[in-house]
Design a protein around this motif. Structure first.
Motif, PDB file in Angstrom:
ATOM      1  N   LYS A 109       0.825  -1.208   0.000  1.00 33.05           N
ATOM      2  CA  LYS A 109       0.000   0.000   0.000  1.00 33.05           C
ATOM      3  C   LYS A 109       0.864   1.265   0.000  1.00 33.05           C
ATOM      4  O   LYS A 109       0.513   2.265  -0.632  1.00 33.05           O
ATOM      5  CB  LYS A 109      -0.924  -0.002   1.217  1.00 33.05           C
ATOM      6  CG  LYS A 109      -1.984  -1.101   1.178  1.00 33.05           C
ATOM      7  CD  LYS A 109      -2.917  -1.001   2.371  1.00 33.05           C
ATOM      8  CE  LYS A 109      -3.993  -2.087   2.312  1.00 33.05           C
ATOM      9  NZ  LYS A 109      -4.918  -2.032   3.489  1.00 33.05           N
ATOM     10  N   PHE A 110       1.977   1.210   0.703  1.00 37.12           N
ATOM     11  CA  PHE A 110       2.883   2.365   0.745  1.00 37.12           C
ATOM     12  C   PHE A 110       3.501   2.613  -0.626  1.00 37.12           C
ATOM     13  O   PHE A 110       3.587   3.762  -1.092  1.00 37.12           O
ATOM     14  CB  PHE A 110       3.978   2.130   1.783  1.00 37.12           C
ATOM     15  CG  PHE A 110       5.011   3.232   1.835  1.00 37.12           C
ATOM     16  CD1 PHE A 110       4.685   4.472   2.360  1.00 37.12           C
ATOM     17  CD2 PHE A 110       6.288   3.021   1.346  1.00 37.12           C
ATOM     18  CE1 PHE A 110       5.638   5.483   2.401  1.00 37.12           C
ATOM     19  CE2 PHE A 110       7.231   4.020   1.389  1.00 37.12           C
ATOM     20  CZ  PHE A 110       6.911   5.254   1.923  1.00 37.12           C
ATOM     21  N   TYR A 111       3.899   1.543  -1.314  1.00 44.14           N
ATOM     22  CA  TYR A 111       4.475   1.684  -2.649  1.00 44.14           C
ATOM     23  C   TYR A 111       3.443   2.239  -3.638  1.00 44.14           C
ATOM     24  O   TYR A 111       3.765   3.067  -4.499  1.00 44.14           O
ATOM     25  CB  TYR A 111       4.993   0.337  -3.148  1.00 44.14           C
ATOM     26  CG  TYR A 111       6.133  -0.230  -2.334  1.00 44.14           C
ATOM     27  CD1 TYR A 111       7.094   0.603  -1.787  1.00 44.14           C
ATOM     28  CD2 TYR A 111       6.241  -1.607  -2.106  1.00 44.14           C
ATOM     29  CE1 TYR A 111       8.131   0.091  -1.027  1.00 44.14           C
ATOM     30  CE2 TYR A 111       7.264  -2.132  -1.346  1.00 44.14           C
ATOM     31  CZ  TYR A 111       8.210  -1.274  -0.812  1.00 44.14           C
ATOM     32  OH  TYR A 111       9.231  -1.783  -0.067  1.00 44.14           O
ATOM     33  N   ILE A 112       2.207   1.790  -3.506  1.00 45.07           N
ATOM     34  CA  ILE A 112       1.150   2.287  -4.390  1.00 45.07           C
ATOM     35  C   ILE A 112       0.915   3.768  -4.139  1.00 45.07           C
ATOM     36  O   ILE A 112       0.703   4.556  -5.078  1.00 45.07           O
ATOM     37  CB  ILE A 112      -0.137   1.481  -4.192  1.00 45.07           C
ATOM     38  CG1 ILE A 112       0.053   0.053  -4.707  1.00 45.07           C
ATOM     39  CG2 ILE A 112      -1.315   2.143  -4.907  1.00 45.07           C
ATOM     40  CD1 ILE A 112      -1.144  -0.854  -4.493  1.00 45.07           C
ATOM     41  N   LEU A 113       0.975   4.180  -2.872  1.00 47.21           N
ATOM     42  CA  LEU A 113       0.821   5.601  -2.546  1.00 47.21           C
ATOM     43  C   LEU A 113       1.940   6.426  -3.166  1.00 47.21           C
ATOM     44  O   LEU A 113       1.687   7.491  -3.753  1.00 47.21           O
ATOM     45  CB  LEU A 113       0.804   5.786  -1.032  1.00 47.21           C
ATOM     46  CG  LEU A 113       0.733   7.241  -0.532  1.00 47.21           C
ATOM     47  CD1 LEU A 113      -0.556   7.898  -1.006  1.00 47.21           C
ATOM     48  CD2 LEU A 113       0.840   7.298   0.987  1.00 47.21           C
ATOM     49  N   LEU A 114       3.177   5.944  -3.070  1.00 45.77           N
ATOM     50  CA  LEU A 114       4.298   6.663  -3.672  1.00 45.77           C
ATOM     51  C   LEU A 114       4.139   6.753  -5.197  1.00 45.77           C
ATOM     52  O   LEU A 114       4.385   7.792  -5.802  1.00 45.77           O
ATOM     53  CB  LEU A 114       5.614   5.962  -3.326  1.00 45.77           C
ATOM     54  CG  LEU A 114       6.101   6.039  -1.880  1.00 45.77           C
ATOM     55  CD1 LEU A 114       7.439   5.314  -1.731  1.00 45.77           C
ATOM     56  CD2 LEU A 114       6.255   7.495  -1.438  1.00 45.77           C
ATOM     57  N   GLY A 115       3.713   5.641  -5.793  1.00 45.12           N
ATOM     58  CA  GLY A 115       3.523   5.660  -7.240  1.00 45.12           C
ATOM     59  C   GLY A 115       2.416   6.601  -7.672  1.00 45.12           C
ATOM     60  O   GLY A 115       2.517   7.269  -8.705  1.00 45.12           O
TER      61      GLY A 115
END
Length: 293
Positions: A109-115
């Motif tokens: 979820k954190f990676y998706i937020l950054l993307g």
């Protein structure tokens, strides 16, 4: 029994159809105008009044375009960067999307937020240029490929499709002893042709139409793509400069404007012919994730 339409509904249908015809005309006519002038004698076109069909049919404009020393090289660069760029972009984005689609990804979820943040905010032209320069990709074919290897927007489309693949396919492959790479290459990708064709169409159109990369990062004329070549042709304001690039026998019947029209036809025709064959995949890919059952 059929329901009888009221006069208001009939008028609305006529108005709606008429509006659609106007929109279609405004969309298609500019393309038709360029095509008509490209096939018309250049000197005759300077008189004006050509709107619906060529007044003096001629192929000299296209002859002048293909006799230009740079256009065939530019066309080869465009084809190469489109084919290689699409293959690498689809493969790399699909790999990352497959990892993101797994439920057990730590920090997913954190990676998706950054993307997602990168879809709305960028570093800007100058920092990007300095980065490309530090990576020694100025005047390099790699500048067309590496910066465009990944797109988070395309990742979302891939990820949505991968999540709809039945878990039983992967479980059966694991029982047969397949590892993650084997599952991705032999199970996931073969059943993902609609989304692969959609992303390939997206990125292929981008690669083919991209002129800005060649303008900003490429000074070597042997590495410029066809759209950058077209940009420079259209940007030329002096007819004398244009005629200097055209063989003497042809320059008598063509003008800078007619060559611009012919060049636009040459550069857009390939992608126009390919697009209809991939349209059905495009429509199917755009519907991915739109309906949940």
């Amino acid at each position: 029994m059929f329901k009888r339409r009221t006069k208001g509904e009939a008028f609305f249908d006529i108005f709606n159809n008429f509006g659609m015809l106007i929109v279609c005309f405004l969309t298609i006519y500019p393309i038709w105008y360029v095509l008509v002038n490209a096939f018309n004698d250049g000197q005759d076109a300077m008189r004006g009044g050509i709107y619906w069909w060529p007044r003096m049919f001629s192929l000299e404009n296209f002859s002048a375009v293909f006799q230009s020393s740079g256009i065939m090289t530019a066309m080869g660069i465009t084809v190469a960067k489109t084919v290689i760029g699409v293959f690498i972009h689809v493969l790399f984005t699909a790999m990352v999307a497959y990892a993101f689609s797994r439920k057990g990804l730590i920090g997913g979820k954190f990676y998706i937020l950054l993307g997602t943040v990168t879809m709305f905010f960028g570093g800007g032209l100058i920092p990007t240029y300095l980065l490309i320069k530090d990576l020694n990709m100025l005047d390099s074919f790699l500048v067309y490929i590496i910066p465009a290897m990944f797109s988070f927007f395309d990742l979302i489309i891939f990820m949505t499709f991968f999540r709809e693949i039945p878990d039983g396919l992967e479980e059966a492959a694991k029982i047969d002893g397949a590892n993650d790479w084997s599952i991705f290459l032999r199970v996931v990708l073969p059943v993902s042709m609609p989304v692969i064709a959609t992303i390939a169409l997206f990125h292929g159109v981008y690669q083919w139409n991209d002129y800005f990369t060649g303008v900003i990062y490429i000074n070597n004329t042997d590495l410029q793509p066809i759209q950058t070549y077209l940009y420079k042709v259209v940007a030329q304001s002096s007819s004398n400069q244009m005629m200097a690039q055209v063989p003497g026998g042809v320059a008598k019947t063509v003008t800078s404007q007619s060559i611009k029209m012919a060049t636009m036809v040459v550069t857009t025709a390939p992608i126009v012919f390919v697009y209809p064959f991939l349209q059905r995949y495009f429509v199917k890919g755009m519907m991915i994730g739109s309906i949940k059952g």
